[in-house]
Design an enzyme around this catalytic site. Structure first.
Site, PDB file in Angstrom:
ATOM      1  N   LYS A  34       0.850  -1.191   0.000  1.00  0.00           N
ATOM      2  CA  LYS A  34       0.000   0.000   0.000  1.00  0.00           C
ATOM      3  C   LYS A  34       0.884   1.239   0.000  1.00  0.00           C
ATOM      4  O   LYS A  34       1.764   1.389   0.845  1.00  0.00           O
ATOM      5  CB  LYS A  34      -0.887   0.014   1.243  1.00  0.00           C
ATOM      6  CG  LYS A  34      -1.802   1.228   1.305  1.00  0.00           C
ATOM      7  CD  LYS A  34      -2.759   1.157   2.460  1.00  0.00           C
ATOM      8  CE  LYS A  34      -2.185   1.675   3.746  1.00  0.00           C
ATOM      9  NZ  LYS A  34      -2.082   3.136   3.836  1.00  0.00           N
ATOM     10  N   ASP A  61      -3.462   4.233  -2.015  1.00  0.00           N
ATOM     11  CA  ASP A  61      -4.387   4.686  -0.960  1.00  0.00           C
ATOM     12  C   ASP A  61      -4.391   6.210  -0.899  1.00  0.00           C
ATOM     13  O   ASP A  61      -3.804   6.810  -0.008  1.00  0.00           O
ATOM     14  CB  ASP A  61      -3.907   4.064   0.374  1.00  0.00           C
ATOM     15  CG  ASP A  61      -4.733   4.501   1.568  1.00  0.00           C
ATOM     16  OD1 ASP A  61      -5.897   4.892   1.388  1.00  0.00           O
ATOM     17  OD2 ASP A  61      -4.199   4.447   2.696  1.00  0.00           O
ATOM     18  N   LYS A  63      -7.405   7.978  -1.359  1.00  0.00           N
ATOM     19  CA  LYS A  63      -8.741   8.389  -0.857  1.00  0.00           C
ATOM     20  C   LYS A  63      -9.285   9.599  -1.610  1.00  0.00           C
ATOM     21  O   LYS A  63      -9.557  10.650  -1.027  1.00  0.00           O
ATOM     22  CB  LYS A  63      -8.677   8.710   0.642  1.00  0.00           C
ATOM     23  CG  LYS A  63      -8.166   7.573   1.514  1.00  0.00           C
ATOM     24  CD  LYS A  63      -8.205   7.939   2.979  1.00  0.00           C
ATOM     25  CE  LYS A  63      -7.725   6.845   3.898  1.00  0.00           C
ATOM     26  NZ  LYS A  63      -6.284   6.538   3.784  1.00  0.00           N
ATOM     27  N   ASP A  66     -13.734  14.269  -4.587  1.00  0.00           N
ATOM     28  CA  ASP A  66     -13.857  15.510  -5.358  1.00  0.00           C
ATOM     29  C   ASP A  66     -15.112  15.371  -6.224  1.00  0.00           C
ATOM     30  O   ASP A  66     -15.869  14.407  -6.079  1.00  0.00           O
ATOM     31  CB  ASP A  66     -12.579  15.705  -6.209  1.00  0.00           C
ATOM     32  CG  ASP A  66     -12.260  17.176  -6.461  1.00  0.00           C
ATOM     33  OD1 ASP A  66     -13.195  17.925  -6.817  1.00  0.00           O
ATOM     34  OD2 ASP A  66     -11.091  17.559  -6.310  1.00  0.00           O
ATOM     35  N   THR A 125     -11.441   6.153  10.759  1.00  0.00           N
ATOM     36  CA  THR A 125     -11.445   5.648  12.141  1.00  0.00           C
ATOM     37  C   THR A 125     -10.966   6.695  13.140  1.00  0.00           C
ATOM     38  O   THR A 125     -11.068   6.494  14.339  1.00  0.00           O
ATOM     39  CB  THR A 125     -10.567   4.385  12.265  1.00  0.00           C
ATOM     40  OG1 THR A 125      -9.347   4.612  11.578  1.00  0.00           O
ATOM     41  CG2 THR A 125     -11.264   3.178  11.681  1.00  0.00           C
ATOM     42  N   ARG A 216       3.389  -1.217  10.706  1.00  0.00           N
ATOM     43  CA  ARG A 216       4.481  -1.317  11.677  1.00  0.00           C
ATOM     44  C   ARG A 216       4.812  -2.718  12.160  1.00  0.00           C
ATOM     45  O   ARG A 216       5.998  -3.008  12.371  1.00  0.00           O
ATOM     46  CB  ARG A 216       4.206  -0.358  12.840  1.00  0.00           C
ATOM     47  CG  ARG A 216       4.416   1.092  12.418  1.00  0.00           C
ATOM     48  CD  ARG A 216       3.737   2.072  13.325  1.00  0.00           C
ATOM     49  NE  ARG A 216       2.280   2.027  13.169  1.00  0.00           N
ATOM     50  CZ  ARG A 216       1.446   2.832  13.812  1.00  0.00           C
ATOM     51  NH1 ARG A 216       1.916   3.734  14.663  1.00  0.00           N
ATOM     52  NH2 ARG A 216       0.141   2.758  13.600  1.00  0.00           N
TER      53      ARG A 216
HETATM   54  O1  C5P Z   1       1.409   0.536  11.106  1.00  0.00           O
HETATM   55  P1  C5P Z   1      -0.004   0.077  10.994  1.00  0.00           P
HETATM   56  O2  C5P Z   1      -0.162  -1.433  10.868  1.00  0.00           O
HETATM   57  O3  C5P Z   1      -0.900   0.683  12.038  1.00  0.00           O
HETATM   58  O4  C5P Z   1      -0.433   0.675   9.576  1.00  0.00           O
HETATM   59  C1  C5P Z   1      -1.753   0.639   9.116  1.00  0.00           C
HETATM   60  C2  C5P Z   1      -1.852   1.360   7.806  1.00  0.00           C
HETATM   61  O5  C5P Z   1      -3.222   1.450   7.464  1.00  0.00           O
HETATM   62  C3  C5P Z   1      -1.335   2.795   7.823  1.00  0.00           C
HETATM   63  O6  C5P Z   1      -0.847   3.077   6.511  1.00  0.00           O
HETATM   64  C4  C5P Z   1      -2.567   3.616   8.108  1.00  0.00           C
HETATM   65  O7  C5P Z   1      -2.484   4.902   7.577  1.00  0.00           O
HETATM   66  C5  C5P Z   1      -3.637   2.804   7.392  1.00  0.00           C
HETATM   67  N1  C5P Z   1      -4.978   2.973   7.915  1.00  0.00           N
HETATM   68  C6  C5P Z   1      -5.301   2.747   9.242  1.00  0.00           C
HETATM   69  N2  C5P Z   1      -6.579   2.910   9.671  1.00  0.00           N
HETATM   70  C7  C5P Z   1      -7.519   3.293   8.828  1.00  0.00           C
HETATM   71  C8  C5P Z   1      -7.229   3.524   7.490  1.00  0.00           C
HETATM   72  C9  C5P Z   1      -5.929   3.352   7.063  1.00  0.00           C
HETATM   73  O8  C5P Z   1      -4.451   2.368  10.015  1.00  0.00           O
HETATM   74  N3  C5P Z   1      -8.746   3.396   9.260  1.00  0.00           N
END
Ligand code: C5P
Length: 241
Positions: A34, A61, A63, A66, A125, A216
């Protein structure tokens, strides 16, 4: 035969070198990558093209939100780049989502190439109930998520992004053929970071997720490939059931 991995790795890094090194190290283990607005804004289409040429599945991603004509143009451009999945905000409305899906199909037909999956974000979220009320939405968050997921399906989109606690609601509302892409994946003992509601990979799949976005826990591990293999094993165990 193992199923393709449902794990999509969030390349939340700043440089092309870091992104390509991560992708090279994880290829064959995970199902795709992503690229979000952070990396895209600094490194943009060149990096996307480089990764697509290496055969990687990319979820762009960005999003989009527009007017329909502008979103259609952006989705067409993403299709020309060869991405595998792209997303828009469902709150952009039915016409905007229809235009996004039509643009993906038309542009892919011209190439010819495969059209990207077009999915929608429902309610970010980061919103809680008061924040939603601040922007004039007085429905309960779950009702708003359900409404926007149903609208995305009506528009012909391929799925939605959903947090772990929304998976069951959306699966129930939209049926088995609607993709659910779920971030917030953490194993017991992982650092949660800023994620509040999390689920282990296997449990998210059991709840009905189609793809898992993992950042992460993989990219922050001292051995990203070993971390990805652990998570994928957990997924394969559920998919084999
Ligand atoms: O590091 P982590 O596993 O938390 O990364 C989750 C990824 O998903 C990040 O790129 C974050 O921006 C994205 N994301 C999220 N929650 C959402 C939408 C996207 O954590 N509701």
């Amino acid at each position: 035969m193992m199923a393709p991995s449902p794990v999509l790795v969030a390349l939340d890094v700043d440089t092309v070198e870091d992104a390509l090194a991560l992708a090279d190290g994880l290829r064959g283990v995970v199902g795709g990558y992503k690229i979000g607005s952070r990396l895209f804004t600094s490194r943009g289409p060149t990096l996307v093209r480089q990764m697509v040429e290496r055969g990687d599945r990319l979820f762009l991603d960005l999003k989009f939100h527009d007017i329909p004509n502008t979103v259609a143009g952006a989705v067409a451009a993403a299709t020309r780049l060869g991405v595998w999945m792209v997303n828009v905000h469902a709150s952009g409305g039915l016409d905007m989502m229809r235009a996004a899906k039509a643009a993906a199909l038309e542009e892919a037909h011209k190439a010819p190439t495969a059209a990207p999956l077009v999915i929608a974000v429902t309610v970010l979220t980061s919103f809680d109930q008061p924040a939603l009320a601040d922007v004039g939405v007085t429905s309960a968050i779950a009702d708003q998520v359900q409404r926007l997921a149903a609208l995305a399906q009506k528009a012909g989109l391929d799925g939605v992004v959903a947090s772990p606690h929304e998976i069951a609601l959306i699966r129930g509302t939209c049926g088995p053929d609607f993709a659910i892409v779920t971030p917030g994946i953490r194993s017991a003992g992982d650092q949660k970071g800023d994620q509040k509601r999390t689920l282990p990979a296997g449990q998210a799949l059991s709840a009905g997720a189609s793809y898992l976005v993992v950042g992460r826990p993989i990219i922050g591990d001292a051995n990203p490939r070993a971390a990805a293999e652990r998570i994928d094993r957990e997924c394969q165990a559920v998919l084999a059931q």
